[in-house]
Design a protein around this motif. Structure first.
Motif, PDB file in Angstrom:
ATOM      1  N   SER A 237     -20.750 -44.306-124.960  1.00 57.33           N
ATOM      2  CA  SER A 237     -22.026 -45.033-124.979  1.00 57.33           C
ATOM      3  C   SER A 237     -22.561 -45.213-123.561  1.00 57.33           C
ATOM      4  N   VAL A 238     -21.671 -45.599-122.646  1.00 55.69           N
ATOM      5  CA  VAL A 238     -22.102 -45.839-121.274  1.00 55.69           C
ATOM      6  C   VAL A 238     -22.567 -44.532-120.634  1.00 55.69           C
ATOM      7  N   GLN A 239     -21.782 -43.475-120.833  1.00 55.08           N
ATOM      8  CA  GLN A 239     -22.174 -42.188-120.256  1.00 55.08           C
ATOM      9  C   GLN A 239     -23.540 -41.752-120.772  1.00 55.08           C
ATOM     10  N   LEU A 240     -23.705 -41.870-122.094  1.00 52.35           N
ATOM     11  CA  LEU A 240     -24.973 -41.479-122.695  1.00 52.35           C
ATOM     12  C   LEU A 240     -26.121 -42.331-122.154  1.00 52.35           C
ATOM     13  N   GLY A 241     -25.878 -43.656-122.070  1.00 50.64           N
ATOM     14  CA  GLY A 241     -26.906 -44.560-121.587  1.00 50.64           C
ATOM     15  C   GLY A 241     -27.287 -44.253-120.148  1.00 50.64           C
ATOM     16  N   VAL A 242     -26.267 -44.032-119.309  1.00 50.47           N
ATOM     17  CA  VAL A 242     -26.539 -43.783-117.898  1.00 50.47           C
ATOM     18  C   VAL A 242     -27.273 -42.448-117.711  1.00 50.47           C
ATOM     19  N   GLN A 243     -26.822 -41.439-118.421  1.00 53.22           N
ATOM     20  CA  GLN A 243     -27.504 -40.137-118.317  1.00 53.22           C
ATOM     21  C   GLN A 243     -28.967 -40.259-118.747  1.00 53.22           C
ATOM     22  N   ALA A 244     -29.189 -40.964-119.844  1.00 52.64           N
ATOM     23  CA  ALA A 244     -30.548 -41.101-120.346  1.00 52.64           C
ATOM     24  C   ALA A 244     -31.402 -41.892-119.360  1.00 52.64           C
ATOM     25  N   LEU A 245     -30.791 -42.914-118.755  1.00 49.61           N
ATOM     26  CA  LEU A 245     -31.518 -43.734-117.798  1.00 49.61           C
ATOM     27  C   LEU A 245     -31.902 -42.918-116.567  1.00 49.61           C
TER      28      LEU A 245
ATOM     29  N   ALA B  48     -23.723 -31.142-132.867  1.00 48.95           N
ATOM     30  CA  ALA B  48     -23.223 -32.519-132.777  1.00 48.95           C
ATOM     31  C   ALA B  48     -21.851 -32.507-132.140  1.00 48.95           C
ATOM     32  N   GLY B  49     -21.374 -33.702-131.811  1.00 48.23           N
ATOM     33  CA  GLY B  49     -20.055 -33.814-131.207  1.00 48.23           C
ATOM     34  C   GLY B  49     -20.177 -34.323-129.784  1.00 48.23           C
TER      35      GLY B  49
ATOM     36  N   VAL C 170     -28.590 -45.114-133.670  1.00 43.08           N
ATOM     37  CA  VAL C 170     -28.988 -44.036-134.574  1.00 43.08           C
ATOM     38  C   VAL C 170     -28.791 -42.678-133.917  1.00 43.08           C
ATOM     39  N   VAL C 171     -29.122 -42.604-132.636  1.00 44.14           N
ATOM     40  CA  VAL C 171     -28.947 -41.332-131.941  1.00 44.14           C
ATOM     41  C   VAL C 171     -27.462 -40.958-131.891  1.00 44.14           C
ATOM     42  N   GLU C 172     -26.629 -41.953-131.671  1.00 44.01           N
ATOM     43  CA  GLU C 172     -25.186 -41.692-131.677  1.00 44.01           C
ATOM     44  C   GLU C 172     -24.733 -41.155-133.030  1.00 44.01           C
ATOM     45  N   ASN C 173     -25.267 -41.711-134.097  1.00 44.40           N
ATOM     46  CA  ASN C 173     -24.891 -41.223-135.427  1.00 44.40           C
ATOM     47  C   ASN C 173     -25.358 -39.788-135.649  1.00 44.40           C
TER      48      ASN C 173
ATOM     49  N   GLY D 149     -22.241 -48.060-130.720  1.00 43.51           N
ATOM     50  CA  GLY D 149     -23.393 -48.516-131.489  1.00 43.51           C
ATOM     51  C   GLY D 149     -23.099 -49.007-132.882  1.00 43.51           C
ATOM     52  N   GLU D 150     -22.566 -48.117-133.713  1.00 41.96           N
ATOM     53  CA  GLU D 150     -22.447 -48.443-135.120  1.00 41.96           C
ATOM     54  C   GLU D 150     -21.356 -49.478-135.398  1.00 41.96           C
TER      55      GLU D 150
END
Lengths: 312, 548
Positions: free
Chosen positions: A99-107, A166-167, A249-252, A260-261
């Motif tokens: 989650s953190v990696q995804l959040g930081v990359q997106a940011l 996915a994955g 939702v994006v994680e799912n 998230g979920e």
């Protein structure tokens, strides 16, 4: 007031805030109907009674609270009900990374692209380029990330076969979820930077720079960016928290093993220790990010005075 | 001043660096090679595993996984009949039906090479009834002598009705005669555990795939732990006694929660099996890989017998008669759900001479709107009412909403004077309302815990904890009690008792069956030999293979 003194004061506030959050969540959570047992539907009142006794859930709520707090201070956040025998610290530690990696990359992707789009829009204001940037920003803000996610998956992964469907295995599998999540911060920062930049470009010192022979581009990149990006840091706090909490939702959709979920599910299942741990994690992150942003802000912009409860 | 400026610039420049710190991505070179071994399949699951400890498992998702890597005394064949696995033969049962003596299969081994002994069963069961969560599995352990008392804390664990007579002979004492106990022994709750290993691991046991030893057709690999692991493998177990029957080298499992993503992975050939539901079934039911299994889950209406209108049998019969069950499953749901013929779905339990329970019970549920109207008119007169407000409750899901809306339509349209109000709440709220009796009618789905009709029929027993609406029929109770008591050791007589109880229940409409739930999936047509059980550990891959 010195930075150290200011920081200390803020830390004390953070600890108090944390305590209020933990206490409020604990009592509210126990007002939820239901019990944390997996097959609640089939449990007889007698079985429920036995389980509540075994897990200490029929003790007075205040006693449970004190016990929870005592354990919390020793770093013990309890064991999940849903995931048998799994300490919630292990549970969260195993899922927070993605989650953190995804959040930081997106940011990073979102704000960097947003800054570029915002600057270009400001420099080329009132031209078709500016309108184009506005459209991107409006779309990025109004199209929900899950629509974008599903679309990216279908077009880029399923039809064009350019990236994994996915994955969360290698870097390439992180690209699509990052893009899906990056649109909102991109839109926000582009609009923000454009407004600030227009102000800079129309200011007296920009006029002076222009009189000294600098081109609009030079003024924008040399003087404008810094002045318009500093206020953007204010937005970083809420943006970070939105990204970390809002990626469910994006994680799912991309099967990202993030956090998230887990939170939503723990509430639906009355998995008390997990609800508490996720709340502590998220509010802790929020407090830390806000704190870091405030400190950064004061370091970067010397005009900010470290006084009172911080900047307003 | 100058240093300060440098600090400021450095801070701005390092901002992205700070954010990047600590978020290294996994090895980008770790791509999957395309020449994977031939006997490998990839399956998608919609949920993580709650546990990989057999004695703590409650949900069918975890049980199914555990059943691939562990093994109990028996396995169920495709007809839900027990076949010896950890046992050498079917049990020897004493004349009173209370004592089971079972010789163990001496070829059975743990994955560390040690033999599976009778003491492993005794230790595992005693550990299980002593767990804090034991009451959640009382539905299984309750069949064993003293288990319920031990779970309630009234007796010591030592008094559990299981004893290793020697290394390879097990004696089990039951609380009451139970003809289907051998098939119950195929449930993961009754699996063995290796005492020496489990105690040596302490809390670490079952925390990931490395902290366990297995005795099933496969061993678990690359599993990060309950709630954490989202990818894992079942790898063929070379020490398994029947390894010759196991054809797959490995099964890769991926947790994919979003069904549309799972379907995308299936259509692009990345996974060989995915579960689908609802609208996806409508869209994909002509796919060559579409497979539907009837599960042991019935959806039915329960009535609040404390409300005079619902205590009136004619009201309940009228409601049942306006439901066109065939139209409901074929036109309204159209998602693979099966026609309800009673409370017990086909394939759940059978008798050697009488065959399948559902077949023997026939289909007494009819649709007859005229008859319904007559009954409703009579009922109104008996009750002295001309209006009835029906508080119809269910839990929040797309399918439940669709079904309650259908019911609302047919009831209001045909039974003049009725007003149906639908409340679809989150499961916890729904259970709070139904268990405390604040409802008129509820719609619920209920899965059998084991392969016997009694698992579902127990709902209608007067003092059953799951009889939320307090249906009470002395005739039903007598027939059900005979099945569980006087005829408990005689499987033919017992079968008749249960059929009789079922017929009484339906004539009475104590519960009104609505539909049977199906398990629908897409499976690579080359992926064959998977055994599906309607209750308990649903899916078995022991005999699965890839046909080239």
């Amino acid at each position: 007031m010195g930075l150290a003194k200011y920081a200390l004061r803020r830390v004390v506030f953070m600890v108090v805030t944390m305590w209020v959050i933990i206490t409020a969540t604990f009592f509210l959570m126990h007002l939820l109907p239901g019990s944390p047992y997996v097959n609640l539907q089939k449990l007889t009142p007698e079985q429920l009674e036995i389980l509540n006794t075994r897990y200490g859930l029929n003790r007075p709520i205040l006693e449970q609270y004190l016990l929870y707090f005592a354990n919390l201070l020793t770093g013990d956040l309890g064991t999940s009900f849903q995931f048998k025998n799994q300490p919630v610290t292990t549970l969260l530690a195993g899922r927070v990374g993605a989650s953190v990696q995804l959040g930081v990359q997106a940011l990073l992707v979102g704000t960097s692209a947003g800054i570029v789009v915002g600057v270009i829009a400001a420099v080329k204001r009132h031209t078709p380029v500016d309108s184009g940037a506005t459209i991107v920003a409006v779309l990025g803000r109004s199209v929900p990330s899950f629509i974008l996610a599903a679309l990216l998956q279908l077009v880029v992964a399923v039809n064009l076969r350019l990236l994994p469907i996915a994955g969360w295995r290698d870097f390439s599998s992180t690209i699509l979820p990052t893009l899906a999540l990056a649109m909102a911060p991109l839109a926000d920062s582009a609009r923000f930077v454009r407004t600030e930049m227009v102000e800079v470009l129309e200011s007296d010192y920009a006029e002076l720079a222009r009189a000294n022979g600098l081109s609009t581009q030079q003024i924008a990149w040399r003087h404008g960016v810094r002045n318009s990006v500093i206020p953007l840091i204010t937005l970083l706090g809420p943006m970070t928290v939105n990204l970390l909490t809002g990626s469910l939702v994006v994680e799912n959709i991309f099967a990202v093993p993030g956090i998230g979920e887990q939170f939503v599910k723990s509430v639906l299942n009355n998995d008390y220790p997990t609800i508490m741990a996720v709340t502590i994690l998220y509010s802790g992150l929020f407090l830390l990010v806000t704190f870091a942003v405030d400190v950064l802000y004061s370091i970067i912009d010397p005009r900010i005075r470290l006084s009172g409860g911080g900047r307003r | 001043m100058k240093t300060r400026r440098i600090v400021q610039i450095a801070t701005i420049l390092s901002l992205p660096g700070l954010l990047f710190a600590g978020c290294t991505t996994s090895d980008p070179g770790g791509t999957v090679s395309s020449d994977a071994p031939p006997a490998t399949v990839v399956i998608a699951l919609s949920q993580e595993l709650n546990t990989i400890d057999p004695t703590a498992a409650i949900d069918s998702n975890s049980s199914s996984a555990i059943n691939q890597v562990y093994e109990g005394l028996y396995r169920l064949d495709a007809n839900n009949s027990p076949v010896p696995a950890g046992a050498a033969a079917l049990p020897e049962v004493s004349a009173d039906g209370l004592t089971y003596t079972i010789s163990l299969n001496q070829a059975a081994k743990w994955s560390d090479g040690t033999p599976v002994k009778a003491a492993d069963y005794e230790w595992a069961w005693k550990r299980a009834v002593g767990l804090d969560s034991a009451a959640e599995n009382e539905v299984y352990y309750g069949f064993v002598l003293n288990a319920s008392d031990i779970i309630a804390g009234n007796k010591p664990v030592d008094e559990l009705g299981i004893k290793a007579l020697d290394d390879y002979t097990l004696e089990i004492k039951l609380a009451a005669p139970t003809t289907f106990f051998a098939s119950l022994l195929a449930s993961v709750s009754f699996f063995p555990l290796n005492e020496a290993y489990v105690t040596s691991q302490g809390d670490k046991f079952g925390s990931d795939s490395e902290h366990a030893i297995y005795n099933g057709p496969f061993v678990l690999a690359d599993y990060a732990g309950p709630g954490v692991g989202t990818d894992w493998k079942y790898v063929k177990n070379p020490t398994y006694w029947d390894a010759a029957s196991v054809k797959l080298d490995s099964i890769e499992v991926r947790v994919i929660k979003e069904t549309s993503t799972a379907v995308n992975l299936y259509t692009s050939g990345e996974v060989d099996q995915v579960a689908i539901s609802g609208a996806q079934v409508q869209a994909l039911r002509n796919d060559p890989g579409f497979t539907a299994y009837t599960t042991a889950t019935a959806a039915f209406l329960g009535y609040n017998f404390n409300i005079p209108a619902f205590a009136n049998v004619k009201v309940r019969q009228a409601i049942s008669l306006v439901i066109d069950r065939a139209a409901l499953v074929n036109n309204v749901l159209n998602d693979g759900s099966a026609l309800a013929t009673g409370l017990v779905p086909a394939g759940l339990s059978s008798d050697q001479t009488r065959g399948d329970f559902a077949t023997a019970a026939g289909n007494p549920l009819e649709t007859d709107v005229d008859k319904a109207k007559t009954l409703w008119a009579e009922a109104k007169q008996e009750l002295g009412i001309d209006k009835l407000e029906i508080d119809l409750q269910t839990f929040d899901s797309d399918r439940m909403r669709t079904v309650t809306q259908y019911l609302q339509n047919v009831i209001q349209e045909n039974l003049v004077g009725t007003t149906v109000t639908i409340t679809a709440s989150p499961v916890a709220n729904f259970l709070e309302n139904t268990k405390s009796g604040s409802f008129g009618i509820y719609l619920v789905t209920w899965g059998a815990d084991y392969a016997d009709a009694s698992s579902l029929l127990d709902l209608a027993r007067s003092n059953s904890g799951s009889n939320w609406g307090h249906y009470s029929s002395p005739e039903f109770d007598a027939a059900f009690a005979a099945a569980q008591g006087a005829d408990a050791a005689d499987s033919a007589a017992r079968f008749d008792d249960l059929l009789q109880a079922h017929a009484i229940l339906l004539a009475d409409q104590g519960y009104t069956p609505v539909y049977f739930q199906s398990s629908t999936l897409l499976r690579n047509p080359e992926f064959k030999g998977v055994v599906f059980h309607s209750a308990g550990s649903n899916t078995e891959y022991k005999t699965a293979y890839i046909e080239r």
